[in-house]
Structures are given as structure tokens and as C-alpha cells.
Design an enzyme around this catalytic site. Structure first.
Site, PDB file in Angstrom:
ATOM      1  N   HIS A 316       0.855  -1.183   0.000  1.00  0.00           N
ATOM      2  CA  HIS A 316       0.000   0.000   0.000  1.00  0.00           C
ATOM      3  C   HIS A 316       0.891   1.232   0.000  1.00  0.00           C
ATOM      4  CE1 HIS A 316      -3.118   2.837   1.225  1.00  0.00           C
ATOM      5  NE2 HIS A 316      -3.973   1.928   0.794  1.00  0.00           N
ATOM      6  N   ASP A 373      -8.009  -5.297   0.375  1.00  0.00           N
ATOM      7  CA  ASP A 373      -8.546  -6.103  -0.726  1.00  0.00           C
ATOM      8  C   ASP A 373      -8.206  -7.575  -0.627  1.00  0.00           C
ATOM      9  OD1 ASP A 373      -9.780  -4.035  -2.155  1.00  0.00           O
ATOM     10  OD2 ASP A 373      -7.816  -3.320  -2.783  1.00  0.00           O
TER      11      ASP A 373
END
Ligand code: ACO
Length: 438
Positions: A316, A373
Site C-alpha cells: 500500500h 482487498d
């Protein structure tokens, strides 16, 4: 234009001296409530003739905001100061929506009023049905969403004046209410079933499941575990400060574009696999891996600089620790699969992949952890959504954050059209050559 008086809260704590060949300049530094100090370079060009260069905005705060705080090193995510895990455990999606938009958790009366304001707008114009019929049945649901959400601006001329606070309020309610209906219609269109009208006696999340999974020929009862998992997914995805799609919404809105058009722009940005498309990509990747024995080979591929393969659902831009949303999502995943009696080998595969990757020095050194996710796709698949719908659900939830951020931008007294500059490295001036001489 009416501007909220609370937007400016810059606390100049110190300044840094910048030495240039034109002299030395003071750059004020602001101290935020939490997070790193921010150096103000707005006057830099005017005073020094210099631009800053920051592709990907890795070191740039594009705005002042009071909505969401992330500490990527510590794995913290807060909406208006409240920890995401507390909100996911205790709130309805509408409570969180009201918190993000107006800044405070509602009391009982405020909650009811807000829910009524939203449910009043859940139906879409009947004419909208014909828009859907213009799309191919195999169109990607995100392609449909970009189109139909943008098209909302052609239906609601009475709420398009962005300088009018009442119009902004009405558009806010319409967008949040109609996103669920449009998302469900997108699903129904893809599977060839009739559109289902909203039911205002249900909660926002239950109504969405009803519009997706009920059919006119049979009664449909919403499973409370599924509704709770969906509620959590919506809350976890509702906002994430100045990510790509939110920055897109702000940038589109900075020119004065109407909110329906701005949210359509956000949906387009969210569609990409590096952003909202990642949970779809996680399931594709797990299919490709196939079984546990193949995991080491894929981990090796992910580490290979010459191989474009990356572990989807890992890493991320901001989190350099476990994504706090992934923790809640992992727990939800177990609950949903147990409740629905689904024995999905992908869950085991995902957990083994997570275990092996977290033990690997490459991922540890680069601080790559599972993101939101990684598990959400497995839950959504168990609930019955096709993978192509995953990003649509993300867009539905994120509409709350987009509209909160859009409102904050419009009400900021320093709001100007967003206009980045560039480092030009193309040709210098050239003499024009007529076609006959080229
Ligand atoms: N697998 C393998 N290596 C990775 C991964 C990954 N998933 N993610 C990052 N890396 C490596 C990069 O190759 C890079 O290595 P280098 O330093 O040797 O060049 C290093 O880690 C840093 O990565 P960047 O790409 O520079 O990080 P950036 O902040 O630009 O990208 C992103 C973040 C796009 C999320 C990236 O981690 C990625 O592609 N992950 C997979 C896709 C994904 O899961 N996206 C969902 C994000 S969450 C969301 O949008 C809701």
C-alpha cells in the site's frame, strides 16, 4: 459562494529557510493534529520562480482536511477521530456516513432524520431503466456505473448549483441513496433479472442486498450475518483520505463541475487494478496459483524485478504495516463462510500465501502487508457477487467519502481550481516545416 468558517486551521509552528541563487526564503511549516508537519510551498513559485517536483504526490499534501486520518507506519485509520475497528464493530453504515459528512456521530433523532433523508431518495427516475438497456449485457459493471452516475446530472437540474448549500445537501442525499439502487440495477442487468425497487423499511445495507438478490417470484429474507459483513465492508471502504479516486473527485470538482460528474470521475479512477480493482485481481491471482504447492513459485515471481507479477492485495502506498481494514476483513471472512456453509479453498490458499509472504525477507524489508482487498473478494464471492461487481461495491461505499471530501473542498475558503505544473523535457522551440518539406 458560501464558505464554512471552520475550514482554515493552519497552525504555523516554524519555518524552514530555503537557499536559492535568488536569495533565501522562509517556508512556513504547519503542525497537523496528527501526522507529519507540512511545509507550505504555495508562494514558492511567486518568490523564487521554482516549482516542486513530486510525481505520484508521495511528499505532497494536496489540501487541508478534517475528515480521515491515516498513520501508515502504525496501521491506524480514523474517521473524524474514531478508530475504524470501533466504527465497524458498532455503527450502521448510515451513522458512519453522517459522521463523515457532518463531523459528528448522530444521536438517535439525528440518525433517524438522516436515514429518512436518504431513503426518501432511493428510487431512480424511471427513464434511467432505458439507459441500462443501451449497454451490452456483457459490459463491465464499472463501465455502466461511470455512465449512469454521470447521467444523474441530466436528471436533477434542481440540485446542480454548487454555490448553493441546499443544492449541495440535496445532491449529497441523492448520490448516497441512488448509488445503492444503481449498483444493484447494474448487477441485475448483468444477470438478466428484473430490476428490483428499493424497500425503505430496510436498512441501507439490507435494502441493497434485497435489490441485488430478491426476485419478484419468491420472498427474500436478508441473512443477518451477510448484512453485517456487507455493512462492515461499506464502513471500511467509506473513506481513505486523499487517495487517487478522492483526489480525482476533488480535482474534477475544483473546476466547479457538478457533484454527479465529479463522482463519475472518481468511479473511473477507482476502476484501475492498482486501486479499487485489486480485490478482483486477488481472486484471479488465487485462481492462477491454484494450490498451496505453487505458492513459493508465485512469491518468487513477485520478488523478481524482471517479472511484472505482483502479489495482489499486498502493499500500500500509505500503510507500511498491516492494513487495519484487512484485520476486520479477515475476521468477517471466517464468519461469513461459516454462516453460509461455504468451504472455499481460496480462503485457505489466501491464508497460506499471507503466512509465507509475511515470513519472507523481501516483503518484510519493503514493509508489504495484506491490504483491505486481500480478503474482501473471498467474502463478496461467498455472498454471491460476481468478481466484476467487486469494484462497484467499493464505489458505492466510497461515494460517502467522495461526497464528504467534495463538500469540504467546496467550503474551503482557499479553494481554487487545481492546476499542477510540470517539468517540461520536450523539444525546445523549433521552426515550422511545411508538409511538402517533411
Ligand atoms: N508484490 C511484490 N512487490 C511489491 C508489491 C507487491 N504487491 N507492492 C510493492 N512491491 C514492491 C515494488 O516492486 C517496489 O520495489 P522496489 O523498491 O524494489 O522498486 C516496492 O515494493 C515499493 O512499491 P511501489 O510500487 O513503489 O509502491 P507504491 O506505493 O507505488 O504502490 C501499490 C502501492 C500500487 C498498492 C502496490 O503495492 C501494488 O501494486 N500492490 C498490489 C495491488 C493492490 O493490492 N492494490 C490495492 C491497494 S489498496 C486500495 O486501493 C484499496
Amino acid at each position: 459562494m458560501s464558505k464554512a468558517s471552520t475550514a482554515v486551521n493552519q497552525n504555523v509552528s516554524k519555518s524552514y529557510k530555503l537557499e536559492t541563487d535568488k536569495g533565501s526564503f522562509d517556508l512556513p511549516v504547519y503542525s497537523p493534529t496528527n501526522g507529519p508537519d507540512v511545509m507550505d510551498v504555495t508562494k514558492l513559485y511567486g518568490e523564487t520562480g521554482l516549482f516542486t517536483y513530486d510525481p505520484g504526490f508521495a511528499s505532497t499534501a494536496s489540501c487541508e482536511s478534517k475528515i480521515t486520518f491515516i498513520d501508515g507506519e502504525e496501521g491506524i485509520l480514523r474517521y473524524r477521530g474514531y478508530d475504524i475497528a470501533d466504527l465497524a464493530a458498532n455503527c450502521t453504515f448510515m451513522e458512519v456516513a453522517r459522521l463523515l459528512i457532518y463531523g459528528e456521530l448522530p444521536n438517535k433523532k439525528e440518525k433517524e432524520t438522516f436515514e429518512n433523508q436518504i431513503t426518501y431518495h432511493t428510487m431512480v427516475h424511471e427513464q434511467m431503466h432505458f439507459f441500462y438497456r443501451g449497454f451490452r449485457r456483457d459490459a463491465h459493471p464499472m463501465a455502466i456505473m461511470v455512465g449512469v452516475v454521470g447521467a444523474l446530472s441530466s436528471f436533477y437540474h434542481d440540485s446542480l448549483d454548487i454555490t448553493n448549500p441546499e443544492h449541495r445537501e440535496l445532491s449529497t442525499h441523492r448520490l448516497i441513496a441512488k448509488m445503492a439502487t444503481l449498483a444493484a440495477m447494474t448487477y441485475k442487468y448483468a444477470v438478466g433479472q428484473p430490476f428490483i425497487y428499493p424497500r425503505n423499511d430496510l436498512s441501507y445495507t439490507e435494502n441493497f442486498l434485497h435489490m441485488c438478490f430478491s426476485v419478484p417470484s419468491e420472498p427474500y429474507v436478508v441473512n443477518p450475518t451477510v448484512a453485517s459483513a456487507m455493512r462492515r465492508i461499506f464502513i471500511l471502504h467509506a473513506d481513505h483520505e486523499q487517495n487517487a479516486s478522492t483526489s480525482t473527485v476533488r480535482l474534477a470538482g475544483s473546476s466547479g463541475a457538478n457533484p454527479f460528474a465529479c463522482i463519475a470521475a472518481g468511479i473511473a479512477s477507482l476502476w484501475g487494478p492498482a486501486h479499487g480493482g485489486a480485490n478482483e485481481a486477488v481472486l484471479t491471482m488465487l485462481d492462477e496459483i491454484g494450490s498451496k504447492e505453487n505458492i513459493p513459485e508465485f512469491v518468487k515471481k513477485a520478488k523478481d524485478k524482471n517479472d511484472p507479477f505482483r502479489l495482489m492485495g499486498f502493499g500500500h502506498r500509505v500503510y507500511k504495516n498491516y492494513d487495519p481494514r484487512a484485520k476486520v476483513m479477515q475476521e468477517s471472512c471466517h464468519q461469513v463462510l461459516k454462516e453460509l456453509g461455504v468451504n472455499d479453498p481460496k480462503l485457505e490458499l489466501a491464508m497460506e500465501l499471507e503466512r509465507l509472504a509475511l515470513e519472507d525477507d523481501y516483503f518484510a524489508e519493503k514493509k508489504l502487508y495484506p491490504n483491505v482487498d486481500f480478503y474482501s473478494g473471498i467474502i463478496l464471492k461467498a455472498i454471491g457477487f460476481p468478481t466484476s461487481m467487486f469494484t462497484v461495491l467499493f464505489a458505492l461505499a466510497r461515494t460517502v467519502g467522495w461526497i464528504s471530501q467534495w463538500r469540504e473542498m467546496i467550503e474551503d475558503p482557499r479553494q481554487r481550481i487545481g492546476r499542477p505544473r510540470q517539468l517540461y523535457t520536450g523539444e525546445g522551440e523549433r521552426k515550422f516545416v511545411p508538409l511538402s518539406k517533411r
